[in-house]
Design a protein around this motif. Structure first.
Motif, PDB file in Angstrom:
ATOM      1  N   MET A 110     -13.826 -10.756   7.016  1.00 51.73           N
ATOM      2  CA  MET A 110     -13.111  -9.635   7.624  1.00 51.73           C
ATOM      3  C   MET A 110     -11.881  -9.267   6.796  1.00 51.73           C
ATOM      4  O   MET A 110     -11.625  -8.086   6.530  1.00 51.73           O
ATOM      5  N   PHE A 111     -11.114 -10.274   6.366  1.00 53.12           N
ATOM      6  CA  PHE A 111      -9.944  -9.994   5.527  1.00 53.12           C
ATOM      7  C   PHE A 111     -10.368  -9.291   4.232  1.00 53.12           C
ATOM      8  O   PHE A 111      -9.720  -8.340   3.791  1.00 53.12           O
ATOM      9  N   GLU A 112     -11.453  -9.752   3.653  1.00 52.92           N
ATOM     10  CA  GLU A 112     -11.950  -9.136   2.424  1.00 52.92           C
ATOM     11  C   GLU A 112     -12.351  -7.680   2.666  1.00 52.92           C
ATOM     12  O   GLU A 112     -12.027  -6.793   1.869  1.00 52.92           O
ATOM     13  N   ARG A 113     -13.021  -7.443   3.778  1.00 56.31           N
ATOM     14  CA  ARG A 113     -13.436  -6.077   4.121  1.00 56.31           C
ATOM     15  C   ARG A 113     -12.233  -5.181   4.371  1.00 56.31           C
ATOM     16  O   ARG A 113     -12.229  -4.005   3.983  1.00 56.31           O
ATOM     17  N   TRP A 114     -11.197  -5.712   5.013  1.00 57.79           N
ATOM     18  CA  TRP A 114      -9.990  -4.915   5.245  1.00 57.79           C
ATOM     19  C   TRP A 114      -9.374  -4.462   3.925  1.00 57.79           C
ATOM     20  O   TRP A 114      -8.911  -3.328   3.805  1.00 57.79           O
ATOM     21  N   ILE A 115      -9.333  -5.361   2.935  1.00 61.08           N
ATOM     22  CA  ILE A 115      -8.778  -4.978   1.640  1.00 61.08           C
ATOM     23  C   ILE A 115      -9.625  -3.873   1.006  1.00 61.08           C
ATOM     24  O   ILE A 115      -9.104  -2.876   0.499  1.00 61.08           O
ATOM     25  N   GLU A 116     -10.928  -4.044   1.063  1.00 59.09           N
ATOM     26  CA  GLU A 116     -11.826  -3.065   0.444  1.00 59.09           C
ATOM     27  C   GLU A 116     -11.773  -1.714   1.152  1.00 59.09           C
ATOM     28  O   GLU A 116     -11.827  -0.661   0.498  1.00 59.09           O
ATOM     29  N   LYS A 117     -11.644  -1.727   2.470  1.00 56.03           N
ATOM     30  CA  LYS A 117     -11.760  -0.489   3.254  1.00 56.03           C
ATOM     31  C   LYS A 117     -10.422   0.181   3.562  1.00 56.03           C
ATOM     32  O   LYS A 117     -10.332   1.423   3.575  1.00 56.03           O
ATOM     33  N   TYR A 118      -9.391  -0.619   3.822  1.00 57.33           N
ATOM     34  CA  TYR A 118      -8.146  -0.051   4.345  1.00 57.33           C
ATOM     35  C   TYR A 118      -6.933  -0.154   3.414  1.00 57.33           C
ATOM     36  O   TYR A 118      -5.950   0.552   3.626  1.00 57.33           O
ATOM     37  N   VAL A 119      -6.975  -1.036   2.444  1.00 55.51           N
ATOM     38  CA  VAL A 119      -5.814  -1.192   1.559  1.00 55.51           C
ATOM     39  C   VAL A 119      -5.894  -0.171   0.429  1.00 55.51           C
ATOM     40  O   VAL A 119      -6.863  -0.156  -0.334  1.00 55.51           O
ATOM     41  N   ASN A 120      -4.884   0.684   0.342  1.00 51.61           N
ATOM     42  CA  ASN A 120      -4.880   1.726  -0.690  1.00 51.61           C
ATOM     43  C   ASN A 120      -3.504   1.917  -1.328  1.00 51.61           C
ATOM     44  O   ASN A 120      -3.239   2.936  -1.961  1.00 51.61           O
ATOM     45  N   ASN A 121      -2.616   0.938  -1.138  1.00 53.34           N
ATOM     46  CA  ASN A 121      -1.353   0.919  -1.873  1.00 53.34           C
ATOM     47  C   ASN A 121      -0.830  -0.515  -1.911  1.00 53.34           C
ATOM     48  O   ASN A 121      -1.307  -1.385  -1.187  1.00 53.34           O
ATOM     49  N   TRP A 122       0.167  -0.755  -2.775  1.00 53.26           N
ATOM     50  CA  TRP A 122       0.636  -2.131  -2.972  1.00 53.26           C
ATOM     51  C   TRP A 122       1.304  -2.708  -1.724  1.00 53.26           C
ATOM     52  O   TRP A 122       1.246  -3.915  -1.478  1.00 53.26           O
ATOM     53  N   ALA A 123       1.943  -1.859  -0.912  1.00 57.98           N
ATOM     54  CA  ALA A 123       2.639  -2.360   0.275  1.00 57.98           C
ATOM     55  C   ALA A 123       1.648  -2.927   1.291  1.00 57.98           C
ATOM     56  O   ALA A 123       1.881  -3.997   1.880  1.00 57.98           O
ATOM     57  N   LYS A 124       0.543  -2.215   1.514  1.00 59.55           N
ATOM     58  CA  LYS A 124      -0.472  -2.728   2.428  1.00 59.55           C
ATOM     59  C   LYS A 124      -1.085  -4.015   1.882  1.00 59.55           C
ATOM     60  O   LYS A 124      -1.299  -4.987   2.618  1.00 59.55           O
ATOM     61  N   CYS A 125      -1.359  -4.006   0.587  1.00 63.50           N
ATOM     62  CA  CYS A 125      -1.950  -5.181  -0.055  1.00 63.50           C
ATOM     63  C   CYS A 125      -1.060  -6.412   0.136  1.00 63.50           C
ATOM     64  O   CYS A 125      -1.515  -7.477   0.564  1.00 63.50           O
TER      65      CYS A 125
END
Length: 249
Positions: A110-125
């Motif tokens: 799930m964490f991996e999927r969140w990065i792939e799907k929802y993370v789109n800038n360094w702050a979220k990452c």
């Protein structure tokens, strides 16, 4: 929304090269919102448990404090992440971290999927990986191998995540050999944010392992981009920094 500040909203974009969505709420205010509503999730969970106990006639054990149900929290996190707003992502990732005591190995995909799907800038990452993913790796250290696999991803955020997930463990002196292997994989990465990410990881590792990180930098400085190099040596003594920055003749 009472906490929206137009000045904050207008200045937020300058921290990012890519376009970001934000309401303009200051970080401190977002943190208060996250804590307030996380507590309410716990209270609601206890109310549901009490209602079920009344129906079945089985009294539940009284807890010292209201505890949020992990499955429900993750569901709500996903709902927040769908909006793509930075403030809602911050709340989601903070909630995910607050249930860290209940993590299981099944949570990693799930964490991996969140990065792939929802993370789109360094702050979220960084918000997700510094805390939730980093805590997961400390609890289930075998998954550090998955971080190494991320270094080969075409997704820049997974590559940055491979490094920044180890920032706090690195500060505590853990995973040193894995940190060097991840840095090896990312050494000549062409993405500036990935370079900064692994440079930051090395910087944190240098606090408990000064000599080892210095030796790693000296061994690799011919190939290490200057951005990563400067991040990595930031906390080293001045004389070591000067030696690391010397250009070989």
């Amino acid at each position: 929304m009472q906490s929206v500040d137009e000045k904050t909203k207008s200045s937020y974009q300058r921290f990012f090269k890519e376009e970001v969505k934000c309401y303009g709420v200051k970080s401190a205010a977002v943190g208060k919102v996250a804590k307030k509503y996380f507590k309410e999730i716990g209270q609601e969970s206890n109310t549901v448990k009490a209602a079920r106990a009344d129906k079945t006639g089985k009294a539940g054990k009284a807890g010292k404090e209201d505890k949020a149900n992990k499955k429900e929290v993750f569901f709500l996190c996903e709902e927040l992440l769908e909006s793509d707003y930075c403030e809602e992502a911050f709340i989601a990732f903070e909630w995910a971290y607050l249930v860290r005591k209940d993590y299981s190995e099944d949570d990693f995909p799930m964490f991996e999927r969140w990065i792939e799907k929802y993370v789109n800038n360094w702050a979220k990452c960084d918000t997700l990986c510094n805390h939730a993913v980093g805590s997961f790796i400390e609890q289930f250290p075998a998954y550090v191998e998955n971080l190494k696999a991320w270094t080969k991803s075409d997704n820049r955020w997974l590559r940055r995540a491979a490094a920044v997930s180890l920032v706090l463990p690195a500060r505590r002196g853990n995973f040193l050999s894995d940190i060097f292997k991840i840095a090896d994989h990312l050494l000549k990465d062409e993405d500036d944010l990935v370079r900064k990410g692994y440079g930051w990881m090395l910087k944190e590792a240098s606090k408990p392992h000064q000599q080892e990180v210095f030796e790693y930098v000296m061994k690799n400085k011919k190939e290490m981009p200057r951005t990563a190099l400067r991040y990595a040596i930031e906390k080293l003594p001045e004389d070591l920094r000067a030696r690391a920055m010397e250009k070989d003749s």
